[in-house]
Design a protein around this motif. Structure first.
Motif, PDB file in Angstrom:
ATOM      1  N   MET A   1       0.818  -1.209   0.000  1.00 47.88           N
ATOM      2  CA  MET A   1       0.000   0.000   0.000  1.00 47.88           C
ATOM      3  C   MET A   1       0.852   1.260   0.000  1.00 47.88           C
ATOM      4  O   MET A   1       0.378   2.352  -0.121  1.00 47.88           O
ATOM      5  CB  MET A   1      -0.884  -0.014   1.255  1.00 47.88           C
ATOM      6  N   GLU A   2       2.147   1.085   0.178  1.00 50.82           N
ATOM      7  CA  GLU A   2       3.049   2.224   0.260  1.00 50.82           C
ATOM      8  C   GLU A   2       3.123   2.948  -1.076  1.00 50.82           C
ATOM      9  O   GLU A   2       3.517   2.405  -2.086  1.00 50.82           O
ATOM     10  CB  GLU A   2       4.443   1.739   0.647  1.00 50.82           C
ATOM     11  N   LYS A   3       2.666   4.207  -1.083  1.00 54.43           N
ATOM     12  CA  LYS A   3       2.762   5.029  -2.279  1.00 54.43           C
ATOM     13  C   LYS A   3       3.757   6.167  -2.086  1.00 54.43           C
ATOM     14  O   LYS A   3       4.027   6.928  -2.984  1.00 54.43           O
ATOM     15  CB  LYS A   3       1.398   5.638  -2.617  1.00 54.43           C
ATOM     16  N   GLY A   4       4.235   6.311  -0.893  1.00 52.36           N
ATOM     17  CA  GLY A   4       5.161   7.390  -0.579  1.00 52.36           C
ATOM     18  C   GLY A   4       5.430   7.318   0.901  1.00 52.36           C
ATOM     19  O   GLY A   4       4.701   6.709   1.649  1.00 52.36           O
ATOM     20  N   GLY A   5       6.491   7.942   1.364  1.00 58.54           N
ATOM     21  CA  GLY A   5       6.795   7.893   2.785  1.00 58.54           C
ATOM     22  C   GLY A   5       7.338   6.540   3.184  1.00 58.54           C
ATOM     23  O   GLY A   5       7.321   5.582   2.436  1.00 58.54           O
ATOM     24  N   ASN A   6       7.835   6.450   4.424  1.00 59.27           N
ATOM     25  CA  ASN A   6       8.350   5.203   4.951  1.00 59.27           C
ATOM     26  C   ASN A   6       8.359   5.310   6.454  1.00 59.27           C
ATOM     27  O   ASN A   6       7.901   6.289   7.022  1.00 59.27           O
ATOM     28  CB  ASN A   6       9.752   4.934   4.397  1.00 59.27           C
ATOM     29  N   SER A   7       8.867   4.297   7.116  1.00 60.77           N
ATOM     30  CA  SER A   7       8.846   4.294   8.570  1.00 60.77           C
ATOM     31  C   SER A   7      10.095   4.923   9.169  1.00 60.77           C
ATOM     32  O   SER A   7      10.310   4.860  10.370  1.00 60.77           O
ATOM     33  CB  SER A   7       8.705   2.852   9.081  1.00 60.77           C
ATOM     34  N   GLY A   8      10.894   5.577   8.350  1.00 63.65           N
ATOM     35  CA  GLY A   8      12.115   6.199   8.849  1.00 63.65           C
ATOM     36  C   GLY A   8      11.876   7.626   9.309  1.00 63.65           C
ATOM     37  O   GLY A   8      10.936   7.923  10.021  1.00 63.65           O
ATOM     38  N   ASN A   9      12.740   8.536   8.884  1.00 66.35           N
ATOM     39  CA  ASN A   9      12.685   9.932   9.288  1.00 66.35           C
ATOM     40  C   ASN A   9      11.345  10.556   8.937  1.00 66.35           C
ATOM     41  O   ASN A   9      10.944  10.616   7.770  1.00 66.35           O
ATOM     42  CB  ASN A   9      13.818  10.691   8.589  1.00 66.35           C
ATOM     43  N   ILE A  10      10.638  11.088   9.960  1.00 69.79           N
ATOM     44  CA  ILE A  10       9.325  11.682   9.724  1.00 69.79           C
ATOM     45  C   ILE A  10       9.420  12.857   8.767  1.00 69.79           C
ATOM     46  O   ILE A  10       8.560  13.055   7.904  1.00 69.79           O
ATOM     47  CB  ILE A  10       8.685  12.114  11.058  1.00 69.79           C
ATOM     48  N   GLY A  11      10.473  13.649   8.898  1.00 64.57           N
ATOM     49  CA  GLY A  11      10.620  14.809   8.033  1.00 64.57           C
ATOM     50  C   GLY A  11      10.741  14.447   6.566  1.00 64.57           C
ATOM     51  O   GLY A  11      10.477  15.274   5.697  1.00 64.57           O
ATOM     52  N   ALA A  12      11.141  13.217   6.273  1.00 65.56           N
ATOM     53  CA  ALA A  12      11.301  12.784   4.889  1.00 65.56           C
ATOM     54  C   ALA A  12      10.011  12.233   4.305  1.00 65.56           C
ATOM     55  O   ALA A  12       9.928  11.975   3.115  1.00 65.56           O
ATOM     56  CB  ALA A  12      12.400  11.724   4.795  1.00 65.56           C
ATOM     57  N   ARG A  13       9.013  12.034   5.136  1.00 63.30           N
ATOM     58  CA  ARG A  13       7.761  11.461   4.650  1.00 63.30           C
ATOM     59  C   ARG A  13       6.926  12.474   3.891  1.00 63.30           C
ATOM     60  O   ARG A  13       6.973  13.679   4.151  1.00 63.30           O
ATOM     61  CB  ARG A  13       6.918  10.966   5.826  1.00 63.30           C
ATOM     62  N   LYS A  14       6.125  11.967   2.997  1.00 65.26           N
ATOM     63  CA  LYS A  14       5.140  12.814   2.344  1.00 65.26           C
ATOM     64  C   LYS A  14       3.990  13.074   3.322  1.00 65.26           C
ATOM     65  O   LYS A  14       3.671  12.239   4.161  1.00 65.26           O
ATOM     66  CB  LYS A  14       4.625  12.141   1.078  1.00 65.26           C
ATOM     67  N   PRO A  15       3.337  14.238   3.211  1.00 72.56           N
ATOM     68  CA  PRO A  15       2.286  14.572   4.165  1.00 72.56           C
ATOM     69  C   PRO A  15       0.986  13.811   3.935  1.00 72.56           C
ATOM     70  O   PRO A  15       0.719  13.292   2.845  1.00 72.56           O
ATOM     71  CB  PRO A  15       2.080  16.075   3.957  1.00 72.56           C
ATOM     72  N   ILE A  16       0.204  13.752   4.984  1.00 69.23           N
ATOM     73  CA  ILE A  16      -1.154  13.208   4.957  1.00 69.23           C
ATOM     74  C   ILE A  16      -2.089  14.404   5.136  1.00 69.23           C
ATOM     75  O   ILE A  16      -2.077  15.054   6.186  1.00 69.23           O
ATOM     76  CB  ILE A  16      -1.352  12.172   6.071  1.00 69.23           C
ATOM     77  N   LEU A  17      -2.871  14.715   4.120  1.00 70.01           N
ATOM     78  CA  LEU A  17      -3.655  15.946   4.097  1.00 70.01           C
ATOM     79  C   LEU A  17      -5.135  15.669   4.316  1.00 70.01           C
ATOM     80  O   LEU A  17      -5.678  14.693   3.801  1.00 70.01           O
ATOM     81  CB  LEU A  17      -3.479  16.659   2.754  1.00 70.01           C
ATOM     82  N   ALA A  18      -5.787  16.553   5.061  1.00 68.43           N
ATOM     83  CA  ALA A  18      -7.228  16.469   5.271  1.00 68.43           C
ATOM     84  C   ALA A  18      -7.882  17.746   4.767  1.00 68.43           C
ATOM     85  O   ALA A  18      -7.382  18.847   5.023  1.00 68.43           O
ATOM     86  CB  ALA A  18      -7.539  16.273   6.751  1.00 68.43           C
ATOM     87  N   LEU A  19      -8.969  17.590   4.058  1.00 74.52           N
ATOM     88  CA  LEU A  19      -9.742  18.737   3.579  1.00 74.52           C
ATOM     89  C   LEU A  19     -11.053  18.781   4.347  1.00 74.52           C
ATOM     90  O   LEU A  19     -11.707  17.752   4.530  1.00 74.52           O
ATOM     91  CB  LEU A  19     -10.006  18.608   2.075  1.00 74.52           C
TER      92      LEU A  19
END
Length: 336
Positions: A1-19
Motif C-alpha cells: 500500500m506504500e505510495k510514498g513515505g516510509n517508517s524512517g525519518n518523519i521529516g522525509a515522509r510525504k504529508p497526509i492531508l485532510a480537507l
C-alpha cells in the motif's frame, strides 16, 4: 500500500492531508448540563477533518489541513490550536466571507447530541478553484469526510477536485462516510456518497454505515461489497466491539477494549488517521488493526478532541505493546 513515505525519518515522509471545515465545539462545563441551560462551557477546536489532521500528526505522520477560516477571534483560536499540534496550515485560507461555525454539545443518557450553528460558515465556502494542486500532488494521502458533500455546493466542488487531483497523481484517497441519518433517504445524497466510496482507496465507515451503503447485514458481506465497489482497504468500526480491517483478501478482527467511554468525539477520525499513518509505514495487518483500535479507544477517555483528548504515538504504541487489544486474522472468504 506504500505510495510514498516510509517508517524512517518523519521529516522525509510525504504529508497526509485532510480537507474540511473547522469548527468550535462548546462542551458543557458541568455534568448533566443541557444546551438550553445557562452555565459554563469549554471551547475546543473541532471539525472532523481538523481532528484527522491533528491525529495524523500526533501519531507520527506529517498532517496538513486544507480549508478556510475567517478573521474572527474563534477562527484565530482554532487555527492556533491546530498549529500548536504541529499541523501544516500553509494552505489554510483566511477569508472575509464569514465567521467560524459552532457546535453545541450535550451529553444525554442515549448519547451525544449536537446543535450546529454553521449555515454559510466561512469554513463551508472552500471552493475547488482555491485548492493548490501542486501542494496536493506532493502528498502521500488525502482524506475527507462525507458530510462535506452535503454542506454547500462550494465545498462539494472542492471535494470533487481534491479526488480528481489525487487520482491523477496516484495519491491515496481516504474517505470517512460520516453519514447523517437525515440524509440517508435522499437519493441525490446517496449517489454522491457512492461516488466517493468508488473513488476511494481506503474507507472507514462504522458497521452500520457499511450496512447502509451496501445493503448487506453481515460483516463479511459488508466487507466484500465495499471492496467490490473499489476500495482496497476497509476499516469497519464497531464502537465498544472494536474494529475490523480488510486488505488483500485478509481480515484482522480487533476485539473491543474494556474502557469506560467519557466522550466518543473524534474516535472515528482518529482511527482513520491511524489507518493512513500505519499504511504509510507499511504495518502488517494485525499490527495495523491493533494500532488503529488503540488510537480510537484512547480518544474516548476525555472530553473534547483537539488539544485535549487526542493521543500521542507513544501512548498508542504502549497500549499495543501491553497486549490489551486482541487481534485475530483470517481470510476474507472465510468471514461470514
Amino acid at each position: 500500500m506504500e505510495k510514498g513515505g516510509n517508517s524512517g525519518n518523519i521529516g522525509a515522509r510525504k504529508p497526509i492531508l485532510a480537507l474540511g471545515e473547522l469548527l468550535v465545539d462548546l462542551v458543557p462545563g458541568r455534568e448533566g448540563m443541557r444546551i438550553e441551560d445557562a452555565g459554563p462551557v469549554v471551547k475546543t477546536a473541532s471539525g472532523s477533518a481538523g481532528i484527522f489532521a491533528c491525529a495524523a500528526t500526533l501519531l507520527g505522520g506529517r498532517g496538513g489541513f486544507i480549508g478556510k477560516v475567517g478573521r474572527d477571534s474563534l477562527s484565530r483560536m482554532v487555527a492556533g490550536t491546530l498549529r500548536g499540534q504541529g499541523v501544516d496550515l500553509s494552505r489554510l485560507i483566511v477569508s472575509d466571507e464569514g465567521q467560524m461555525g459552532l457546535a453545541f454539545l450535550e451529553y444525554l443518557p442515549e448519547g451525544r447530541n449536537y446543535q450546529y450553528y454553521r449555515k454559510n460558515s466561512v469554513g463551508s465556502l472552500l471552493r475547488a478553484s482555491e485548492l493548490d494542486a501542486e501542494y496536493i500532488s506532493g502528498a502521500y494521502a488525502v482524506h475527507f469526510p462525507g458530510m462535506l458533500l452535503e454542506l454547500t455546493e462550494e465545498m462539494r466542488g472542492a471535494c470533487e477536485r481534491l479526488v480528481e487531483i489525487a487520482r491523477e497523481k496516484g495519491i491515496l484517497v481516504s474517505f470517512d462516510p460520516n453519514i447523517r441519518r437525515e440524509l440517508s433517504a435522499d437519493a441525490a445524497a446517496r449517489a454522491r456518497l457512492l461516488w466517493a466510496v468508488r473513488h476511494a482507496d481506503v474507507v472507514a465507515p462504522t458497521l452500520s454505515e457499511g450496512q447502509m451503503i451496501t445493503g448487506e447485514t453481515s460483516i463479511g458481506g459488508v466487507l466484500r461489497a465495499l471492496h467490490a465497489m473499489g476500495p482496497r482497504v476497509v476499516a469497519l468500526t464497531r464502537d465498544k466491539d472494536g474494529a475490523v480491517l480488510s486488505r488483500g483478501g485478509e481480515v484482522a478482527v480487533a476485539a473491543g477494549i474494556d474502557e469506560e467511554p467519557v466522550d466518543p468525539t473524534g474516535a472515528g477520525d482518529t482511527l482513520a488517521a491511524a489507518l493512513c499513518v500505519g499504511l504509510q509505514e507499511d504495518m502488517p495487518l494485525a499490527r495495523l488493526a491493533a494500532f488503529c483500535n488503540c488510537a480510537g479507544t484512547l480518544v474516548i477517555k476525555k472530553k473534547g478532541a483537539i488539544g485535549m483528548a487526542l493521543p500521542e504515538r507513544g501512548q498508542v504504541d504502549a497500549m499495543v505493546a501491553s497486549g490489551v487489544c486482541r487481534v485475530e486474522c483470517m481470510p476474507l472468504e472465510s468471514l461470514v
